[in-house]
Enzyme design. Sequence first.
Site, PDB file in Angstrom:
ATOM      1  N   TYR A   1       4.610  70.063  11.328  1.00 32.24           N
ATOM      2  CA  TYR A   1       5.465  68.938  10.956  1.00 32.24           C
ATOM      3  C   TYR A   1       6.108  69.217   9.608  1.00 32.24           C
ATOM      4  O   TYR A   1       5.462  69.779   8.716  1.00 32.24           O
ATOM      5  CB  TYR A   1       4.648  67.650  10.910  1.00 32.24           C
ATOM      6  CG  TYR A   1       4.229  67.149  12.282  1.00 32.24           C
ATOM      7  CD1 TYR A   1       4.976  66.185  12.955  1.00 32.24           C
ATOM      8  CD2 TYR A   1       3.112  67.668  12.931  1.00 32.24           C
ATOM      9  CE1 TYR A   1       4.613  65.728  14.217  1.00 32.24           C
ATOM     10  CE2 TYR A   1       2.738  67.223  14.199  1.00 32.24           C
ATOM     11  CZ  TYR A   1       3.486  66.252  14.837  1.00 32.24           C
ATOM     12  OH  TYR A   1       3.133  65.805  16.089  1.00 32.24           O
ATOM     13  N   GLU A   2       7.347  68.803   9.425  1.00 32.67           N
ATOM     14  CA  GLU A   2       8.077  69.157   8.211  1.00 32.67           C
ATOM     15  C   GLU A   2       7.494  68.513   6.960  1.00 32.67           C
ATOM     16  O   GLU A   2       7.803  68.912   5.847  1.00 32.67           O
ATOM     17  CB  GLU A   2       9.564  68.827   8.344  1.00 32.67           C
ATOM     18  CG  GLU A   2       9.866  67.348   8.455  1.00 32.67           C
ATOM     19  CD  GLU A   2      11.311  67.078   8.892  1.00 32.67           C
ATOM     20  OE1 GLU A   2      12.017  68.010   9.300  1.00 32.67           O
ATOM     21  OE2 GLU A   2      11.714  65.902   8.817  1.00 32.67           O
ATOM     22  N   SER A   3       6.613  67.537   7.132  1.00 27.66           N
ATOM     23  CA  SER A   3       5.916  66.959   5.986  1.00 27.66           C
ATOM     24  C   SER A   3       4.929  67.942   5.374  1.00 27.66           C
ATOM     25  O   SER A   3       4.345  67.647   4.336  1.00 27.66           O
ATOM     26  CB  SER A   3       5.178  65.695   6.421  1.00 27.66           C
ATOM     27  OG  SER A   3       4.344  65.966   7.531  1.00 27.66           O
TER      28      SER A   3
END
Lengths: 250, 250, 272, 272
Positions: free
Chosen positions: B51-53
């Site tokens: 996830y880009e987080s």
Amino acid sequence: MSANYTADEMMTVAAARQLRDGTACFVGIGLPSTAANLARATHAPGLVLIYESGCLGAKPDRLPLSIGDGILADTADSVVSVPEVFNYWLQPGRIDVGFLGAAQLDRYGNINTTVIGGDYTDPKVRLPGAGGAPEIAASCGEVVVIVRQSLRTFTERVDFVTSVGFGAGPGDRARLGLRGGGPRTVITDLGVLEADPVTCELTLTRLHPGVTVERAREATGWPLAVADDLATGEPPTPDELAVLRALMAA
Amino acid sequence: MSANYTADEMMTVAAARQLRDGTACFVGIGLPSTAANLARATHAPGLVLIYESGCLGAKPDRLPLSIGDGILADTADSVVSVPEVFNYWLQPGRIDVGFLGAAQLDRYGNINTTVIGGDYTDPKVRLPGAGGAPEIAASCGEVVVIVRQSLRTFTERVDFVTSVGFGAGPGDRARLGLRGGGPRTVITDLGVLEADPVTCELTLTRLHPGVTVERAREATGWPLAVADDLATGEPPTPDELAVLRALMAA
Amino acid sequence: MAKLVSLADGVAELVRDGDTVALEGFTHLIPFAAGHEIIRQGRRDLTLVRMTPDVIYDQLIGAGCARRLVFSWGGNPGVGSLHRFRDAVQNSWPAPLELEEHSHAGMANRYVAGASGLPFAVLRGYTGTDLPRHTTNIRTIDCPFTGETLTAVPALRPDVTVVHAQRADRAGNVQMWGITGVQKEALLAARRSLVTVEEIVDEFEPLPGQVVLPGWAITAVAHAPGGAHPSYAQGYSVRDNDFYQAWDEISRDRDTFRDWITQHVLTAEAQA
Amino acid sequence: MAKLVSLADGVAELVRDGDTVALEGFTHLIPFAAGHEIIRQGRRDLTLVRMTPDVIYDQLIGAGCARRLVFSWGGNPGVGSLHRFRDAVQNSWPAPLELEEHSHAGMANRYVAGASGLPFAVLRGYTGTDLPRHTTNIRTIDCPFTGETLTAVPALRPDVTVVHAQRADRAGNVQMWGITGVQKEALLAARRSLVTVEEIVDEFEPLPGQVVLPGWAITAVAHAPGGAHPSYAQGYSVRDNDFYQAWDEISRDRDTFRDWITQHVLTAEAQA
């Protein structure tokens, strides 16, 4: 007069005194680390020690034996990666003082820790090289050099510029785009030299007790500039000596 | 024929089937995250969700409600900074599959999620914008697009190129220096389109059960290429449906 | 050393009209309380910088604080569009909003360059998209070794960055954990910084995944428990997903929005 | 997924004659056991890359494995010079050693560029020093926004990187903590990677300051308890400072060195 302390102890104490409480200091192993830890244990309890291994705010209670000593990570406020310590902390000029040693030093505080004699590919003596020094010299608010003063180290011209001091003199740092203040202070076993604000030349401003100007001149490979108001520094206090010796013994 | 599942369920199941076990998948919230988690809960337990987080290898046991849902950090193998996820993980091409949505899509898989109608400074509809998509589209091994098929989304020309598919056709990705494989597969509520290996044009290769070619053509804003060996996909298995519905309910 | 201040004093001193302001936090740890204080103090003409302008920036934009937005994804995560953002872009209400638009990778690298004291960052990004047509802040650069052409973006150097974290100690050191996003870079890139925290403690308990920011790199710290709501602070609160849903309704209409801001922000007390 | 292999098999498969090899570890976690295995297997013509070539590279150089060294600081930390390194540079014994010399900041950024899939990195560094006179791998680059001139260095892309860590799990994920230096970047920059570990466990206990490297980004993991000696592995061992002192004496003389290598490396068994 025979002092109850060694010239190296005087040098370390003088270097420690140079560090103001509450500043951040980039520390190498050896004399710089000893001096910085002495400062933290005496007049500068809020001194922030930064080691290139990534330890920010290390608070060792004994002298670390290497820049990667476990005690640095254990006591640091934060342990970051090596790229981060150079990119986010050193490079933007967040660090007030960089402490450097030198194998050779010239009158403008340019430092050699790479090769001595011969030429680069066939040197007389191969030294360890740059490490973090070039960028410490470039980016810290100011640089303090600790080095034993002798004709071997204080040379008319360094054989290799590993870390830039004031280059060839006034204006050179700005021209090169070096944003830190450069080597304002050099602490030796004989006294203290400061870069002249106008000429940038290292100028003897203080002698350690019992040292003469002549001895300093004889240990310098160029005609040494001496301040008009040359002073004699204070000897180590009993407290400084006690703390330093306890640090060395631990 | 009335199916016991919805078109969205069919689309999600088809997207999940696209993911091979043991690959690494860059996941956005919404349909991509649902499909990826369905795959991990069925045939691809070793699927690595990124996830880009900054969550690498997240293993949520319910659907995350945002890309920064706490359950992603709690279950990840490693939580890294946002710069790191883009620089060390996405950019070098370490991620096998990127999952993207689209507001508009053209026949070469170019995607718009920025503005629709009017012009850029005075659009008819302002959409959220790029997010991570341009670099996901550029750098992942391949891209899977999930999008409901309609004349509104499947347009002759996208109003804004937010993320590049195959550009204007063969050779464009190489010319632009885009190193990932591009949008090889588009999963819709009607079927599956695959980029033709020669022309790069999205070609209908599979219909979901009960969908006709005519319906797919009517939902496409360009003359839709249809594969000679057009197949009909398998409906969701009872297991796929049960797991998907449990995920949605949790 | 960071000063410990009240949120009101911190915002009053550090956030000024016309400033470039970054409020960061990636879904987690979004500094809502600080954003509300900026609205309450009536700041104007701000250039708002943020990778994911979501509800907090929708509120700042709708309240008329912003002149310009530098961003990479503007939406209500998991819900849909930002209506105040759209109204500003499409109808210039309450004021025109200039946009400078990037990708996440570009924004993240712009903060990295700012934190690193470099004027620009290099990445593989944007190529072939329409994004470079609309700003001069996306350019190309050639590798001096291979000749390859890459993309360059300028450093972000906000006048002030505001982030929310779980804890500070009394020396102003800050501890955060969970998803920490781009907060370290955004803070180090800024000239001034304000960190709001859930709790002020005597000493940090070391935690897996923690990021500790030294107090000497931070301008001020303010105690603002619950200051991330409706976002969350891992270990302290959970995300109020219902609020994000409700915001869609609240923000659709200008009057409903104004009423909400009046009631929940303007006439509310600053925390702590 | 990383394969679990023996150290001997890992080195045999991943380290080849003529390779560019990085063994990293910043004082802490230096992969000595892997270095010894490389000596035992008689690798030749290696380009050795390392920020701080210390005793481990002194041994590899003295044993004749290296043709070239890319580095930023070559010394015996806290002790003094590396005698085998000096003998190679000053007297070409046992073979000539080409040098490519950088600063720490330059080397660290070269790994970052390698890990990031970029051909080069930008930094403020080297300016005014004599370092750029001796390599073509330090150049200048102009900021496309401000025109300012900065320094560029090319990415490092080792054929293989070897690091030592505290733990791996059975899927080949790796956990390290304490001073983790540049190991993540060095590993991600490499085409192949080998991680030696103190222990293989079923599951990691999360720890403050940990760096976890996913198994799918690693080629192979080998169990090599004590594999960092005389360096250390925090939580498992302490640094053998006496050995570093003793090395000064051992390495001063070619025969003493050869005897030591024969006795402690060549005729020793690979661990585990």
